[in-house]
Design a protein around this motif. Structure first.
Motif, PDB file in Angstrom:
ATOM      1  N   ILE A  54     -13.701   8.319  16.709  1.00 59.56           N
ATOM      2  CA  ILE A  54     -12.446   7.770  16.207  1.00 59.56           C
ATOM      3  C   ILE A  54     -11.334   8.774  16.515  1.00 59.56           C
ATOM      4  CG2 ILE A  54     -11.150   6.942  14.211  1.00 59.56           C
ATOM      5  CD1 ILE A  54     -13.742   6.186  12.876  1.00 59.56           C
ATOM      6  N   GLN A  55     -10.253   8.261  17.073  1.00 62.96           N
ATOM      7  CA  GLN A  55      -9.104   9.101  17.444  1.00 62.96           C
ATOM      8  C   GLN A  55      -7.851   8.519  16.788  1.00 62.96           C
ATOM      9  OE1 GLN A  55      -8.219   9.980  21.784  1.00 62.96           O
ATOM     10  NE2 GLN A  55      -6.539   8.567  21.323  1.00 62.96           N
ATOM     11  N   TRP A  56      -6.977   9.383  16.271  1.00 60.78           N
ATOM     12  CA  TRP A  56      -5.708   8.913  15.714  1.00 60.78           C
ATOM     13  C   TRP A  56      -4.756  10.082  15.501  1.00 60.78           C
ATOM     14  CZ3 TRP A  56      -9.769  10.296  12.724  1.00 60.78           C
ATOM     15  CH2 TRP A  56      -9.533  10.974  11.534  1.00 60.78           C
ATOM     16  N   SER A  57      -3.481   9.725  15.281  1.00 58.32           N
ATOM     17  CA  SER A  57      -2.458  10.688  14.863  1.00 58.32           C
ATOM     18  C   SER A  57      -1.891  10.212  13.538  1.00 58.32           C
ATOM     19  CB  SER A  57      -1.339  10.799  15.902  1.00 58.32           C
ATOM     20  OG  SER A  57      -1.828  11.340  17.113  1.00 58.32           O
ATOM     21  N   PHE A  58      -1.667  11.160  12.632  1.00 55.69           N
ATOM     22  CA  PHE A  58      -1.180  10.847  11.289  1.00 55.69           C
ATOM     23  C   PHE A  58       0.215  11.422  11.127  1.00 55.69           C
ATOM     24  CE2 PHE A  58      -0.840  11.536   6.680  1.00 55.69           C
ATOM     25  CZ  PHE A  58      -1.276  10.311   6.186  1.00 55.69           C
ATOM     26  N   ARG A  59       1.173  10.540  10.849  1.00 57.78           N
ATOM     27  CA  ARG A  59       2.588  10.916  10.711  1.00 57.78           C
ATOM     28  C   ARG A  59       3.105  11.653  11.948  1.00 57.78           C
ATOM     29  NH1 ARG A  59       4.673  10.173   5.625  1.00 57.78           N
ATOM     30  NH2 ARG A  59       3.225  10.033   3.878  1.00 57.78           N
ATOM     31  N   ASN A  60       2.467  11.451  13.065  1.00 58.62           N
ATOM     32  CA  ASN A  60       2.840  12.106  14.323  1.00 58.62           C
ATOM     33  C   ASN A  60       2.819  13.636  14.223  1.00 58.62           C
ATOM     34  OD1 ASN A  60       3.412   9.592  15.667  1.00 58.62           O
ATOM     35  ND2 ASN A  60       5.329   9.506  14.512  1.00 58.62           N
ATOM     36  N   TRP A 191      -2.148  -1.927   2.861  1.00 55.58           N
ATOM     37  CA  TRP A 191      -3.074  -1.811   3.997  1.00 55.58           C
ATOM     38  C   TRP A 191      -2.843  -3.036   4.879  1.00 55.58           C
ATOM     39  CZ3 TRP A 191      -7.384   1.607   5.077  1.00 55.58           C
ATOM     40  CH2 TRP A 191      -7.377   2.739   4.258  1.00 55.58           C
ATOM     41  N   ARG A 192      -2.158  -2.800   6.011  1.00 59.92           N
ATOM     42  CA  ARG A 192      -1.818  -3.896   6.921  1.00 59.92           C
ATOM     43  C   ARG A 192      -2.097  -3.444   8.355  1.00 59.92           C
ATOM     44  NH1 ARG A 192       3.103  -4.666   7.493  1.00 59.92           N
ATOM     45  NH2 ARG A 192       3.918  -2.790   6.492  1.00 59.92           N
ATOM     46  N   GLY A 193      -1.733  -4.289   9.291  1.00 62.41           N
ATOM     47  CA  GLY A 193      -1.906  -3.940  10.698  1.00 62.41           C
ATOM     48  C   GLY A 193      -3.359  -3.774  11.085  1.00 62.41           C
ATOM     49  N   TYR A 202     -13.189  -2.807  12.272  1.00 66.61           N
ATOM     50  CA  TYR A 202     -11.894  -3.348  11.877  1.00 66.61           C
ATOM     51  C   TYR A 202     -11.167  -2.277  11.080  1.00 66.61           C
ATOM     52  CZ  TYR A 202      -9.047  -7.575  11.003  1.00 66.61           C
ATOM     53  OH  TYR A 202      -8.057  -8.530  10.982  1.00 66.61           O
ATOM     54  N   LEU A 203     -10.035  -1.780  11.603  1.00 69.62           N
ATOM     55  CA  LEU A 203      -9.331  -0.661  10.979  1.00 69.62           C
ATOM     56  C   LEU A 203      -7.859  -1.009  10.773  1.00 69.62           C
ATOM     57  CD1 LEU A 203     -10.792   2.335  13.059  1.00 69.62           C
ATOM     58  CD2 LEU A 203     -11.606   1.462  10.864  1.00 69.62           C
ATOM     59  N   SER A 204      -7.282  -0.466   9.706  1.00 69.49           N
ATOM     60  CA  SER A 204      -5.876  -0.668   9.385  1.00 69.49           C
ATOM     61  C   SER A 204      -5.053   0.510   9.887  1.00 69.49           C
ATOM     62  CB  SER A 204      -5.699  -0.811   7.868  1.00 69.49           C
ATOM     63  OG  SER A 204      -4.341  -0.727   7.499  1.00 69.49           O
ATOM     64  N   GLN A 205      -3.880   0.205  10.442  1.00 65.81           N
ATOM     65  CA  GLN A 205      -3.033   1.286  10.949  1.00 65.81           C
ATOM     66  C   GLN A 205      -1.582   1.193  10.456  1.00 65.81           C
ATOM     67  OE1 GLN A 205      -2.991   1.118  15.246  1.00 65.81           O
ATOM     68  NE2 GLN A 205      -2.987  -1.114  15.261  1.00 65.81           N
ATOM     69  N   LYS A 206      -1.331   0.365   9.430  1.00 69.74           N
ATOM     70  CA  LYS A 206       0.012   0.267   8.876  1.00 69.74           C
ATOM     71  C   LYS A 206      -0.071   0.354   7.354  1.00 69.74           C
ATOM     72  CE  LYS A 206       2.203  -2.417  12.565  1.00 69.74           C
ATOM     73  NZ  LYS A 206       2.948  -3.651  12.919  1.00 69.74           N
ATOM     74  N   HIS A 207       0.545   1.387   6.804  1.00 73.97           N
ATOM     75  CA  HIS A 207       0.568   1.589   5.359  1.00 73.97           C
ATOM     76  C   HIS A 207       2.003   1.853   4.911  1.00 73.97           C
ATOM     77  CE1 HIS A 207      -3.768   1.962   5.671  1.00 73.97           C
ATOM     78  NE2 HIS A 207      -3.619   2.966   6.522  1.00 73.97           N
ATOM     79  N   GLU A 208       2.271   1.464   3.684  1.00 76.17           N
ATOM     80  CA  GLU A 208       3.584   1.717   3.103  1.00 76.17           C
ATOM     81  C   GLU A 208       3.398   2.134   1.654  1.00 76.17           C
ATOM     82  OE1 GLU A 208       7.085  -1.247   2.349  1.00 76.17           O
ATOM     83  OE2 GLU A 208       7.108  -0.677   4.483  1.00 76.17           O
ATOM     84  N   LEU A 209       4.121   3.173   1.241  1.00 79.88           N
ATOM     85  CA  LEU A 209       4.012   3.723  -0.112  1.00 79.88           C
ATOM     86  C   LEU A 209       5.414   3.955  -0.647  1.00 79.88           C
ATOM     87  CD1 LEU A 209       2.143   4.967  -2.346  1.00 79.88           C
ATOM     88  CD2 LEU A 209       2.364   7.137  -1.142  1.00 79.88           C
ATOM     89  N   LEU A 210       5.761   3.264  -1.745  1.00 75.52           N
ATOM     90  CA  LEU A 210       7.091   3.378  -2.348  1.00 75.52           C
ATOM     91  C   LEU A 210       8.197   3.114  -1.327  1.00 75.52           C
ATOM     92  CD1 LEU A 210       6.632   6.487  -4.689  1.00 75.52           C
ATOM     93  CD2 LEU A 210       6.738   4.076  -5.356  1.00 75.52           C
ATOM     94  N   GLY A 211       7.938   2.178  -0.418  1.00 72.35           N
ATOM     95  CA  GLY A 211       8.936   1.806   0.570  1.00 72.35           C
ATOM     96  C   GLY A 211       8.961   2.676   1.817  1.00 72.35           C
ATOM     97  N   PHE A 212       8.134   3.697   1.840  1.00 78.18           N
ATOM     98  CA  PHE A 212       8.097   4.597   2.993  1.00 78.18           C
ATOM     99  C   PHE A 212       6.838   4.329   3.816  1.00 78.18           C
ATOM    100  CE2 PHE A 212      10.658   6.810  -0.169  1.00 78.18           C
ATOM    101  CZ  PHE A 212      11.758   7.205   0.581  1.00 78.18           C
ATOM    102  N   GLY A 213       7.005   4.254   5.122  1.00 79.22           N
ATOM    103  CA  GLY A 213       5.876   4.028   5.993  1.00 79.22           C
ATOM    104  C   GLY A 213       5.039   5.278   6.170  1.00 79.22           C
ATOM    105  N   ILE A 214       3.751   5.077   6.386  1.00 80.44           N
ATOM    106  CA  ILE A 214       2.832   6.171   6.699  1.00 80.44           C
ATOM    107  C   ILE A 214       2.316   5.904   8.108  1.00 80.44           C
ATOM    108  CG2 ILE A 214       0.693   7.356   6.038  1.00 80.44           C
ATOM    109  CD1 ILE A 214       1.158   6.366   3.188  1.00 80.44           C
TER     110      ILE A 214
END
Length: 224
Positions: A54-60, A191-193, A202-214
């Protein structure tokens, strides 16, 4: 000055009271376990188990390549690169060999904390039956059901709880959090995207917390 401070205290207290929620009580047992199994079926948990990488970047800012089958994770942030042995942490090391021992230990601990947090936003629905996890079925305000999951051991902050809310197909939509790093209980993150990866997981890659995207980017999951 005192009036400004008083207003600030009142504003913070009002925000806390309006957002803070008590940890709900649910019922453990077969119904909760079956609910969790339906979630894992919805997110193709069997394909996740067979995933090699599994490969990803978190908050760039934090970048990962996780060899899941071997339990090795490459973590890159700022100008540091760490190789974490998730099964035998003492075997973890930094790419830069010229760092002093004390700083090396701190950096490796930082890398583990980053990995534990950032990977959770990728694979949390696949961790419902981890060792030390308890599951409770909770009745929500609209009389639908949710799954309260508590991690009693492992990770960086044991004792954290998450209340999963799902759609009609048991795909997670969001969870509310009661976690040590957030003083307000019950804050909700989406948990979207959802995407079907190369391995079929099946993985989610769009999150939002208190109106701010992660932001999560460069997400891939594949097998040899």
């Amino acid at each position: 000055m005192l009036s400004i401070l008083a207003l600030l205290v009142i504003a913070i207290a009002t925000l806390y009271l309006s957002l803070n929620k008590q940890l709900p009580e649910g019922i453990s047992g077969s119904d909760a376990d079956n609910f969790a199994l339906k979630i894992q079926e919805a997110v193709k948990h069997d394909r996740y188990l067979d995933t090699d990488y599994i490969q990803w970047s978190f908050r760039n800012k934090h970048h990962y390549l996780w060899n899941k089958q071997q339990g090795i994770a490459k973590v890159q942030w700022d100008n540091h690169t760490a190789y974490l042995d998730l099964n035998n942490p003492d075997n973890s090391y930094l790419e830069n060999k010229n760092i002093k021992k004390e700083e090396k230990q701190e950096l490796i601990a930082t890398a583990f904390a980053y990995f534990n947090n950032d990977s959770f936003w990728i694979v949390a629905p696949h961790k419902l039956f981890d060792k030390g996890v308890t599951r409770q079925l909770v009745t929500l305000e609209n009389n639908s059901k949710g799954l309260l999951v508590t991690y009693n051991s492992g990770g960086t902050t044991p004792g954290d709880s998450y209340l999963w809310k799902v759609d009609k197909n048991y795909v997670p939509k969001s969870y509310q959090m009661w976690v040590s790093i957030i003083p307000i209980g019950g804050i909700e993150a989406t948990w979207r995207g959802w995407t079907t990866t190369e391995s079929g997981a099946y993985l989610s890659q769009k999150h939002e917390l208190l109106g701010f995207g992660i932001p999560i980017s460069n997400l891939r999951a594949w097998s040899d």
